[in-house]
Write a protein that holds these residues in place. Sequence first.
Motif, PDB file in Angstrom:
ATOM      1  N   PHE A 191      -5.422 -21.457  25.060  1.00 32.11           N
ATOM      2  CA  PHE A 191      -4.869 -20.013  25.602  1.00 32.11           C
ATOM      3  C   PHE A 191      -4.211 -20.081  26.948  1.00 32.11           C
ATOM      4  N   GLY A 192      -4.741 -20.760  27.974  1.00 30.34           N
ATOM      5  CA  GLY A 192      -4.048 -20.778  29.185  1.00 30.34           C
ATOM      6  C   GLY A 192      -2.850 -21.971  29.207  1.00 30.34           C
ATOM      7  N   THR A 193      -2.896 -22.642  28.423  1.00 30.66           N
ATOM      8  CA  THR A 193      -1.648 -23.480  28.302  1.00 30.66           C
ATOM      9  C   THR A 193      -0.639 -22.751  27.580  1.00 30.66           C
ATOM     10  N   LEU A 194      -0.739 -22.073  26.482  1.00 28.71           N
ATOM     11  CA  LEU A 194       0.296 -21.388  25.727  1.00 28.71           C
ATOM     12  C   LEU A 194       0.840 -20.189  26.721  1.00 28.71           C
ATOM     13  N   ALA A 195      -0.084 -19.316  27.124  1.00 30.90           N
ATOM     14  CA  ALA A 195       0.159 -18.238  27.905  1.00 30.90           C
ATOM     15  C   ALA A 195       0.549 -18.469  29.342  1.00 30.90           C
ATOM     16  N   GLY A 196      -0.219 -19.345  30.114  1.00 34.76           N
ATOM     17  CA  GLY A 196      -0.068 -19.489  31.523  1.00 34.76           C
ATOM     18  C   GLY A 196       1.117 -20.568  31.724  1.00 34.76           C
ATOM     19  N   CYS A 197       0.988 -21.490  30.835  1.00 34.05           N
ATOM     20  CA  CYS A 197       2.321 -22.524  31.254  1.00 34.05           C
ATOM     21  C   CYS A 197       3.316 -22.383  30.629  1.00 34.05           C
ATOM     22  N   GLY A 198       3.343 -21.634  29.282  1.00 34.14           N
ATOM     23  CA  GLY A 198       4.400 -21.498  28.438  1.00 34.14           C
ATOM     24  C   GLY A 198       5.529 -20.644  29.202  1.00 34.14           C
ATOM     25  N   PRO A 199       5.474 -19.623  30.135  1.00 36.63           N
ATOM     26  CA  PRO A 199       6.673 -19.013  30.884  1.00 36.63           C
ATOM     27  C   PRO A 199       7.646 -20.164  31.471  1.00 36.63           C
ATOM     28  N   ALA A 200       6.998 -21.122  31.764  1.00 40.01           N
ATOM     29  CA  ALA A 200       7.801 -22.224  32.386  1.00 40.01           C
ATOM     30  C   ALA A 200       8.771 -23.109  31.398  1.00 40.01           C
ATOM     31  N   PHE A 201       7.954 -23.083  30.232  1.00 38.52           N
ATOM     32  CA  PHE A 201       8.725 -23.491  29.173  1.00 38.52           C
ATOM     33  C   PHE A 201      10.180 -22.698  28.887  1.00 38.52           C
ATOM     34  N   VAL A 202       9.766 -21.633  28.702  1.00 39.43           N
ATOM     35  CA  VAL A 202      10.647 -20.406  28.435  1.00 39.43           C
ATOM     36  C   VAL A 202      11.996 -20.231  29.480  1.00 39.43           C
ATOM     37  N   ASP A 203      11.562 -20.547  30.860  1.00 41.76           N
ATOM     38  CA  ASP A 203      12.161 -20.651  31.626  1.00 41.76           C
ATOM     39  C   ASP A 203      13.303 -21.820  31.676  1.00 41.76           C
ATOM     40  N   VAL A 204      12.937 -22.992  31.294  1.00 38.18           N
ATOM     41  CA  VAL A 204      13.673 -23.878  31.184  1.00 38.18           C
ATOM     42  C   VAL A 204      14.387 -23.744  30.054  1.00 38.18           C
ATOM     43  N   PHE A 205      14.174 -23.288  28.843  1.00 35.84           N
ATOM     44  CA  PHE A 205      15.084 -22.918  27.790  1.00 35.84           C
ATOM     45  C   PHE A 205      15.979 -21.931  28.154  1.00 35.84           C
ATOM     46  N   MET A 206      15.731 -20.921  29.081  1.00 33.80           N
ATOM     47  CA  MET A 206      16.632 -20.014  29.308  1.00 33.80           C
ATOM     48  C   MET A 206      17.748 -20.427  30.204  1.00 33.80           C
ATOM     49  N   GLU A 207      17.259 -21.480  31.252  1.00 41.25           N
ATOM     50  CA  GLU A 207      18.150 -22.278  32.208  1.00 41.25           C
ATOM     51  C   GLU A 207      19.080 -23.149  31.215  1.00 41.25           C
ATOM     52  N   ALA A 208      18.718 -23.745  30.111  1.00 39.97           N
ATOM     53  CA  ALA A 208      19.514 -24.377  29.404  1.00 39.97           C
ATOM     54  C   ALA A 208      20.647 -23.812  28.642  1.00 39.97           C
ATOM     55  N   LEU A 209      20.112 -22.614  27.986  1.00 40.37           N
ATOM     56  CA  LEU A 209      20.940 -21.732  27.454  1.00 40.37           C
ATOM     57  C   LEU A 209      22.295 -21.294  28.411  1.00 40.37           C
ATOM     58  N   GLY A 210      21.797 -21.045  29.632  1.00 40.19           N
ATOM     59  CA  GLY A 210      22.749 -20.607  30.352  1.00 40.19           C
ATOM     60  C   GLY A 210      23.676 -21.544  30.809  1.00 40.19           C
ATOM     61  N   ASP A 211      23.360 -22.893  31.047  1.00 37.46           N
ATOM     62  CA  ASP A 211      24.072 -23.987  31.397  1.00 37.46           C
ATOM     63  C   ASP A 211      25.003 -24.255  30.234  1.00 37.46           C
ATOM     64  N   ALA A 212      24.525 -24.145  28.883  1.00 39.87           N
ATOM     65  CA  ALA A 212      25.322 -24.341  27.679  1.00 39.87           C
ATOM     66  C   ALA A 212      26.552 -23.088  27.520  1.00 39.87           C
ATOM     67  N   ALA A 213      26.243 -21.974  28.053  1.00 34.82           N
ATOM     68  CA  ALA A 213      27.148 -20.728  28.089  1.00 34.82           C
ATOM     69  C   ALA A 213      28.238 -21.117  29.173  1.00 34.82           C
ATOM     70  N   VAL A 214      27.614 -21.567  30.499  1.00 35.08           N
ATOM     71  CA  VAL A 214      28.586 -21.806  31.698  1.00 35.08           C
ATOM     72  C   VAL A 214      29.509 -22.960  31.155  1.00 35.08           C
ATOM     73  N   LEU A 215      29.180 -24.042  30.514  1.00 38.55           N
ATOM     74  CA  LEU A 215      29.933 -25.085  29.897  1.00 38.55           C
ATOM     75  C   LEU A 215      31.082 -24.497  29.096  1.00 38.55           C
ATOM     76  N   HIS A 216      30.852 -23.356  28.480  1.00 41.12           N
ATOM     77  CA  HIS A 216      31.822 -22.784  27.544  1.00 41.12           C
ATOM     78  C   HIS A 216      32.392 -21.820  28.199  1.00 41.12           C
TER      79      HIS A 216
END
Length: 261
Positions: A165-190
């Motif tokens: 539970f702690g891994t998914l809910a507690g650490c997961g936000p950092a995974f999503v943050d990295v995902f959103m940052e990568a999406l942002g980078d891709a959009a900036v690339l374009h």
Amino acid sequence: MKIGIFGAGHMGGAMIKGWVRSNNISPEDILVKGGKGKTAKLLQQDIPFLMTDDLNKFNEVEMIFLAVKTPLILPVINDLKKYLTQNIPIISVSAGVPVSNMQEVLGDTYPIAQAIPNTPVQINQGITGIVYSQSISNLDKIAIYDCLSLLGIVEEISEDKIDIFGTLAGCGPAFVDVFMEALGDAAVLHGMDRELAYTVAAKMVSGSANLMLETKKHPGELKDGVTSPGGTTIKGIAALEKEGFRYATISGIDTIMQSYK
Ligand SMILES: NC(=O)c1ccc[n+]([C@@H]2O[C@H](COP(=O)([O-])OP(=O)(O)OC[C@H]3O[C@@H](n4cnc5c(N)ncnc54)[C@H](OP(=O)(O)O)[C@@H]3O)[C@@H](O)[C@H]2O)c1
């Protein structure tokens, strides 16, 4: 409701922000004990909660949260118990200290809980998993549940599931943050403006998450609704899968779980 809390760092601070933001708990009803550093004092400049190093004062609160680093949980409890004159419920938010370890210090009948919140609690959109000690009264359970519910959803879970539970809910936000940052980078690339790119990424993620929660549809079904045959989205998904997108995600969670062993 008067709350005591040890530590006002990333997690303790997020909880304090959420309680005050909920408008159900005022800063004067939160009693904080900080460490030797400045995190609690800095936060107090924004949120005027009470601070003390006098552990006797914790007899005046209804429950005590421990939001210090994992190795400090048991030493803090050991120290605190000398000052408590009644069985005020103690709730650790540390990932690594099970209820049974706290019982070894406080005794089997002391009301204890291990709660794992996540950082969205600061905007009252968190999810907290909780394990109660066996002998805790229903009244204490309800009070703790009500207090944590001000920060978002609360799920009672079995002790053997608290790590995942702690891994998914507690650490997961950092995974999503990295995902959103990568999406942002891709959009900036374009050619998209970075600020707009992050806003679009965040809104897309929160909207997709809310759609899943509200419709209760399987994520695969929602994905199928975006991927028309031979269309562009399925081409993007195929490219992600070629790079091991799913396995990378599973491996991230699994690596954290292995690190607990
Ligand atoms: N971060 C997360 O997303 C997350 C999620 C779930 C659970 N947790 C759990 O939350 C706990 C804290 O993690 P964190 O990320 O918030 O760490 P953190 O940012 O380093 O905060 C720890 C806090 O503990 C205080 N502290 C140190 N010694 C103390 C003492 N003897 N008495 C009272 N306070 C003391 C520190 O205050 P000073 O700076 O004043 O020394 C600091 O404010 C950990 O056990 C972790 O497992 C964290």
